[in-house]
Design a protein around this motif. Structure first.
Motif, mmCIF file in Angstrom:
data_model
loop_
_atom_site.group_PDB
_atom_site.id
_atom_site.type_symbol
_atom_site.label_atom_id
_atom_site.label_comp_id
_atom_site.label_asym_id
_atom_site.label_seq_id
_atom_site.Cartn_x
_atom_site.Cartn_y
_atom_site.Cartn_z
ATOM 1 N N UNK A 31 0.410 -1.358 0.082
ATOM 2 C CA UNK A 31 -0.147 -0.327 -0.167
ATOM 3 C C UNK A 31 0.776 1.101 -0.132
ATOM 4 N N UNK A 32 1.603 1.373 0.817
ATOM 5 C CA UNK A 32 2.426 2.725 0.753
ATOM 6 C C UNK A 32 3.928 2.300 -0.186
ATOM 7 N N UNK A 33 4.005 1.914 -0.861
ATOM 8 C CA UNK A 33 5.003 1.639 -1.569
ATOM 9 C C UNK A 33 3.959 2.378 -3.574
ATOM 10 N N UNK A 34 2.271 1.335 -3.287
ATOM 11 C CA UNK A 34 1.780 1.535 -4.574
ATOM 12 C C UNK A 34 0.564 2.705 -4.602
ATOM 13 N N UNK A 35 0.828 3.613 -4.023
ATOM 14 C CA UNK A 35 -0.034 4.576 -3.061
ATOM 15 C C UNK A 35 -0.458 5.108 -4.230
ATOM 16 N N UNK A 36 0.142 6.004 -5.012
ATOM 17 C CA UNK A 36 0.140 6.757 -5.820
ATOM 18 C C UNK A 36 0.457 6.374 -7.457
ATOM 19 N N UNK A 37 -0.042 5.410 -7.352
ATOM 20 C CA UNK A 37 -0.665 4.850 -8.735
ATOM 21 C C UNK A 37 -1.720 4.471 -9.147
ATOM 22 N N UNK A 38 -2.098 4.721 -10.401
ATOM 23 C CA UNK A 38 -3.437 4.054 -10.414
ATOM 24 C C UNK A 38 -3.596 2.883 -10.584
#
Length: 167
Positions: A31-38
């Motif tokens: 979640x932390x690593x991908x939070x800015x990825x659509x």
């Protein structure tokens, strides 16, 4: 993004062993690593920054923080949940003060009614209540993120399979 599930009750009752906590740590890191990825998650139609999906992650990370007060994961989860919610507030709050589907789609999705239920926000949260009012006012035409990739499809009551129908 996928929300992770564990609860303070699971921890109190000793249901979370080290294997469970390892899985929780992996989910929180994802979640932390991908939070800015659509992304399209499990139910969504296309890769976008879906508000309800991001708020589901807030709920999951808050549940981890509540379940892990004595673990090193507790404080970072609280900070991550706050950061996720801050990002959603900045990008997905409609000028009329209700949640909107995505940063670039101002419509209301019935999935936006779930943040209060899942624990991302209090049930009395004005943004969620405003989304609920807006969805109720537009009920015959309110869509869900899973309805259609290209058009708004009116919500329809799901058909109950004959094997599940009462006699």
């Amino acid at each position: 993004m996928a929300a992770c599930c564990c609860s303070p009750a699971d921890e109190r009752h000793g249901r979370l062993d080290e294997g469970h906590w390892k899985a929780v740590e992996i989910a929180v890191r994802a979640i932390a690593d991908r939070r800015r990825q659509p992304d399209a998650g499990i139910r969504e139609l296309s890769d976008r920054l879906w508000t309800h999906s991001r708020l589901s992650c807030v709920a999951g990370v808050r549940a981890v923080a509540a379940a892990a007060p004595r673990r090193p994961l507790g404080d970072p989860c609280t900070a991550l949940a706050d950061a996720l919610l801050d990002a959603v507030e900045r990008t997905c709050l409609h000028p009329d003060s209700h949640w909107q589907r995505t940063p670039d789609d101002p419509s209301v999705d019935t999935a936006l009614l779930l943040p209060g239920v899942r624990g991302a926000l209090p049930a009395t949260d004005p943004r969620t209540r405003a989304a609920s009012s807006r969805a109720a006012a537009n009920w015959p035409t309110t869509t869900s993120a899973t309805a259609s990739a290209t058009t708004s499809v009116p919500w329809k009551r799901p058909r109950v399979p004959s094997c599940c129908a009462g006699s």
